[in-house]
Design a protein around this motif. Structure first.
Motif, mmCIF file in Angstrom:
data_model
loop_
_atom_site.group_PDB
_atom_site.id
_atom_site.type_symbol
_atom_site.label_atom_id
_atom_site.label_comp_id
_atom_site.label_asym_id
_atom_site.label_seq_id
_atom_site.Cartn_x
_atom_site.Cartn_y
_atom_site.Cartn_z
ATOM 1 N N THR A 196 13.553 5.539 -4.210
ATOM 2 C CA THR A 196 14.471 5.841 -5.495
ATOM 3 C C THR A 196 15.320 6.934 -5.549
ATOM 4 O OG1 THR A 196 12.747 7.399 -6.271
ATOM 5 C CG2 THR A 196 12.227 5.120 -6.808
ATOM 6 N N TYR A 250 14.116 9.859 -5.908
ATOM 7 C CA TYR A 250 13.716 11.012 -6.501
ATOM 8 C C TYR A 250 12.515 11.679 -5.641
ATOM 9 C CZ TYR A 250 16.160 10.007 -10.959
ATOM 10 O OH TYR A 250 17.072 9.799 -11.621
ATOM 11 N N TYR A 269 9.756 9.225 -13.699
ATOM 12 C CA TYR A 269 11.185 8.924 -12.686
ATOM 13 C C TYR A 269 11.056 7.439 -12.394
ATOM 14 C CZ TYR A 269 11.563 13.696 -12.299
ATOM 15 O OH TYR A 269 11.602 15.279 -12.728
ATOM 16 N N LEU A 270 10.179 6.661 -12.399
ATOM 17 C CA LEU A 270 10.202 5.325 -12.334
ATOM 18 C C LEU A 270 10.617 4.258 -13.326
ATOM 19 C CD1 LEU A 270 6.832 4.931 -10.197
ATOM 20 C CD2 LEU A 270 9.274 4.597 -9.318
ATOM 21 N N SER A 275 19.909 8.521 -6.073
ATOM 22 C CA SER A 275 19.936 6.989 -5.736
ATOM 23 C C SER A 275 19.196 6.740 -4.507
ATOM 24 C CB SER A 275 21.181 6.675 -5.913
ATOM 25 O OG SER A 275 22.206 7.368 -4.769
ATOM 26 N N PRO A 276 18.866 5.421 -4.317
ATOM 27 C CA PRO A 276 18.260 4.637 -3.267
ATOM 28 C C PRO A 276 19.119 5.142 -1.893
ATOM 29 C CG PRO A 276 18.074 3.204 -5.144
ATOM 30 C CD PRO A 276 18.883 4.000 -5.573
ATOM 31 N N LEU A 325 7.465 7.069 -5.293
ATOM 32 C CA LEU A 325 8.964 7.322 -5.569
ATOM 33 C C LEU A 325 9.736 6.777 -4.336
ATOM 34 C CD1 LEU A 325 9.038 10.636 -7.532
ATOM 35 C CD2 LEU A 325 8.623 8.223 -8.509
ATOM 36 N N LYS A 338 12.973 3.056 -16.340
ATOM 37 C CA LYS A 338 14.336 2.951 -16.353
ATOM 38 C C LYS A 338 14.816 3.430 -17.788
ATOM 39 C CE LYS A 338 14.857 -0.388 -12.648
ATOM 40 N NZ LYS A 338 14.051 0.110 -11.697
#
Length: 357
Positions: free
Chosen positions: A67, A69, A349-350, A34-35, A64, A352
């Protein structure tokens, strides 16, 4: 790359990976990327302020950034597999500057490579992309070849290069693993004291792990235990091969010998045969995701590399992992194609629509 492009890339036979529901250990029990991962997971830990800053630097670079990730370019194959064998497909990577350039132009969070390579370009690039310096290697010039990781420099050398993190490998299961555990444990303690993050390649090496045509170097139960050992010596991030099977402890317990300990629930309740479930078992052994699981991209096989990289990223992400550390699939092809492959991994990974199973 759009979601529709990703679906087309992996092929209809792999579309079930996008809809699989994990019923072993559910996602609400995991510590997911998570961010604010650094604040939630590492801030309450014993990591120093300087270490927190460098962990944050890894999370806040490249495509990324922010994010939770990670997309990392690792190039230690010049030692691990010989430079000629590794760079013959693309000789420009004999020059370590091109390795760093690929990581930057490929939008990676960080670049992981050797002391010598990063030392040659440190003043030019250490402030432009986080360095992960690999401190030990298995050199393949000793005859006959053997599987052992030996130190190539000191943690202080890593710090002097302006690195954000120390990387190391332990060959768990090998005859030399006890010594390696001691060496890397001490190195990671010093790295944290100096303010750097730690990443452990938790690989297995033992000829006995190949049984009845099955290679249990990539079994979920054995790699999961290696991950747990890595987290125990305070690796902030765990690099592991994607699991391809399960039951390594069972196979090695066949006959009169006794090896390790197992509980049948490892195979019935904590893991299942789906690749995402097998990878989730690896995440469980990384303290339920507190130590981020970064799966390796594997060897280059040519035209199918882009598809295989996308499939690996989907499995890692949906299992609760933290990203990919993919090298040969990127640098053993023309520079532009390497950038495109790294970007494809990052797009997953970006995206959603690709969520946690």
């Amino acid at each position: 790359m759009t979601y529709e492009n990703i679906v087309a890339l992996i092929g209809k036979e792999n579309e079930p990976l996008l809809t699989h529901a994990c019923t072993t250990v559910t996602k609400d029990q995991l510590h997911l990327p998570s961010p604010d991962f650094t604040d939630k997971i590492f801030l309450p830990s014993n990591r120093t302020v300087q270490t927190l800053r460098n962990i944050s630097a890894l999370f806040h670079n490249g495509r990324l950034s922010g994010t939770g990730y990670l997309s990392i370019l690792p190039v230690d194959q010049g030692i691990e597999h010989s430079a000629g064998a590794s760079f013959a497909p693309n000789p420009l990577y004999f020059d370590p500057e091109n390795i760093v350039r690929l990581a930057i132009e490929g939008g990676c969070n960080a670049v992981a490579t050797t002391f010598g390579g990063l030392a040659m370009v440190a003043r030019k690039y250490a402030h432009k992309i986080p360095f992960i310096v690999k401190i030990n290697h298995n050199e393949l010039l000793t005859y006959p070849n053997r599987h052992d990781q030996v130190m190539f420099g000191s943690v202080k050398d890593v710090w002097d290069l302006g690195a954000a993190a120390v990387g190391a490998t332990i060959y768990f299961g090998s005859q030399e693993s006890t010594r390696q555990i001691g060496e890397v444990s001490a190195a990671f303690e010093e790295a944290h004291n100096l303010g750097m993050a730690t990443i452990l390649w938790c690989y297995l090496r033992n000829n006995a792990f190949k049984q009845d045509k099955a290679d249990y170097h990539v079994s979920a139960d054995l790699t999961g235990q290696a991950n747990h050992l890595g987290a125990t010596i305070q690796a902030d991030f765990i690099k592991q091969k994607l699991p391809e099977n399960n039951g390594g402890f069972k196979a090695l317990n066949m006959g009169s010998s006794s090896y390790g300990k197992l509980d049948e629930r490892m195979y019935t309740q904590l893991a299942a045969d789906n690749p995402i479930d097998l990878c989730r078992y690896q995440v469980l052994n990384c303290y339920m995701g507190r130590a981020g699981l970064i799966n390796s991209g594997g060897a280059s096989s040519g035209a199918s590399d882009l598809k295989q990289a996308a499939i690996t990223a989907i499995i890692n992400k949906r299992a609760g992992g933290m990203g990919l550390i993919s090298g040969r699939k990127a640098f053993q092809r023309p520079f532009k194609e390497g950038v495109e492959l790294l970007n494809t991994i990052q797009d997953i990974y970006l995206e959603k629509k690709i969520d946690i199973a």
